[in-house]
Design a protein around this motif. Structure first.
Motif, short mmCIF file in Angstrom:
data_model
loop_
_atom_site.label_atom_id
_atom_site.label_comp_id
_atom_site.label_asym_id
_atom_site.label_seq_id
_atom_site.Cartn_x
_atom_site.Cartn_y
_atom_site.Cartn_z
N MET A 47 -54.01 25.34 -31.27
CA MET A 47 -53.31 26.62 -31.25
C MET A 47 -52.44 26.75 -32.51
N LEU A 48 -52.53 27.89 -33.18
CA LEU A 48 -51.77 28.13 -34.39
C LEU A 48 -50.59 29.05 -34.10
N VAL A 49 -49.44 28.74 -34.70
CA VAL A 49 -48.21 29.50 -34.51
C VAL A 49 -47.65 29.79 -35.89
N SER A 50 -47.15 31.01 -36.09
CA SER A 50 -46.59 31.34 -37.39
C SER A 50 -45.31 30.54 -37.63
N LEU A 51 -45.03 30.25 -38.89
CA LEU A 51 -43.85 29.47 -39.22
C LEU A 51 -42.56 30.14 -38.75
N PRO A 52 -42.38 31.47 -38.90
CA PRO A 52 -41.16 32.08 -38.36
C PRO A 52 -41.00 31.88 -36.85
N ASP A 53 -42.11 31.93 -36.10
CA ASP A 53 -42.02 31.70 -34.66
C ASP A 53 -41.66 30.25 -34.35
N VAL A 54 -42.24 29.31 -35.10
CA VAL A 54 -41.90 27.90 -34.91
C VAL A 54 -40.42 27.69 -35.21
N TYR A 55 -39.96 28.30 -36.29
CA TYR A 55 -38.56 28.14 -36.70
C TYR A 55 -37.62 28.72 -35.65
N LYS A 56 -37.94 29.90 -35.12
CA LYS A 56 -37.05 30.54 -34.15
C LYS A 56 -37.08 29.85 -32.79
N GLN A 57 -38.24 29.33 -32.38
CA GLN A 57 -38.36 28.74 -31.05
C GLN A 57 -38.07 27.24 -31.02
N HIS A 58 -38.32 26.55 -32.15
CA HIS A 58 -38.21 25.09 -32.15
C HIS A 58 -37.30 24.56 -33.25
N GLY A 59 -36.74 25.43 -34.08
CA GLY A 59 -36.00 25.02 -35.26
C GLY A 59 -34.60 24.56 -34.96
N PRO A 60 -33.92 24.14 -35.99
CA PRO A 60 -34.34 24.14 -37.38
C PRO A 60 -35.40 23.08 -37.65
N LEU A 61 -36.14 23.28 -38.71
CA LEU A 61 -37.22 22.37 -39.07
C LEU A 61 -36.73 21.41 -40.15
N ILE A 62 -37.03 20.14 -39.96
CA ILE A 62 -36.59 19.09 -40.87
C ILE A 62 -37.81 18.62 -41.67
N PRO A 63 -37.75 18.68 -43.01
CA PRO A 63 -38.90 18.25 -43.81
C PRO A 63 -39.15 16.75 -43.68
N ILE A 64 -40.42 16.40 -43.59
CA ILE A 64 -40.83 14.99 -43.53
C ILE A 64 -41.53 14.69 -44.85
N HIS A 65 -40.82 14.02 -45.74
CA HIS A 65 -41.39 13.70 -47.04
C HIS A 65 -42.20 12.41 -46.93
N PRO A 66 -43.32 12.34 -47.61
CA PRO A 66 -44.12 11.12 -47.54
C PRO A 66 -43.38 9.95 -48.16
N ARG A 67 -43.62 8.76 -47.62
CA ARG A 67 -42.98 7.55 -48.15
C ARG A 67 -43.56 7.24 -49.54
N PRO A 68 -42.74 6.66 -50.41
CA PRO A 68 -43.26 6.29 -51.73
C PRO A 68 -44.35 5.21 -51.62
N SER A 69 -45.29 5.29 -52.50
CA SER A 69 -46.36 4.29 -52.51
C SER A 69 -45.86 3.02 -53.20
N ALA A 70 -46.65 1.96 -53.11
CA ALA A 70 -46.29 0.70 -53.78
C ALA A 70 -46.17 0.91 -55.29
N ALA A 71 -47.05 1.74 -55.84
CA ALA A 71 -47.00 2.01 -57.27
C ALA A 71 -45.71 2.75 -57.64
N GLN A 72 -45.27 3.67 -56.78
CA GLN A 72 -44.02 4.39 -57.05
C GLN A 72 -42.81 3.45 -56.97
N TYR A 73 -42.82 2.52 -55.99
CA TYR A 73 -41.75 1.53 -55.92
C TYR A 73 -41.72 0.69 -57.20
#
Length: 139
Positions: A47-73
């Protein structure tokens, strides 16, 4: 369309996932509504939900940034030219030096007040006790 979306003054990067207030992870499905809003989905749900609806019903939304790779470390560590030498040499501190480094320094002495520094209590003069004494004397 771009991979960012501006909603209520907040710019959402659609290339990363977002967690709602209870920890459910939402990601962009790669599709847009007719109104130009990004469609979001949770893992394993079609099921797809628009981002404004997700934000209003389940927010605030917290960004999940990917972990750095071994090469980035490694790239971050290689910026410090002394890091490899420090790790190779090890860090050894004598117990006495460690004790001195973590010793708690005493707080400066605070003068202690005694009874003669304090003003007399108003209850001893004409306050509540004076009122009680007047009741006893009046009977």
């Amino acid at each position: 369309m771009s991979e960012t979306f501006l909603f209520e003054g907040i710019e959402f990067d659609l290339t990363i996932s977002y967690a709602d207030t209870i920890g459910v992870e939402w990601e962009w499905a790669g599709a847009w509504t007719a109104a130009g809003e990004p469609l979001m989905r949770t893992h394993g749900v079609t099921m797809l939900v628009s981002l404004p609806d997700v934000y209003k019903q389940h927010g605030p939304l917290i960004p999940i940034h990917p972990r750095p790779s071994a090469a980035q470390y490694k790239a971050a560590i290689d910026v410090d030219p002394d890091y490899a030498a420090t790790v190779a040499a090890g860090y050894v501190e004598a117990p006495a030096a460690f004790g001195e480094r973590i010793a708690i320094t005493p707080a400066p002495a605070v003068p202690q007040l005694t009874a003669h520094h304090l003003p007399p209590s108003p209850l001893e003069q004409t306050g509540f006790r004076g009122f009680l004494k007047s009741l006893r004397g009046g009977r």
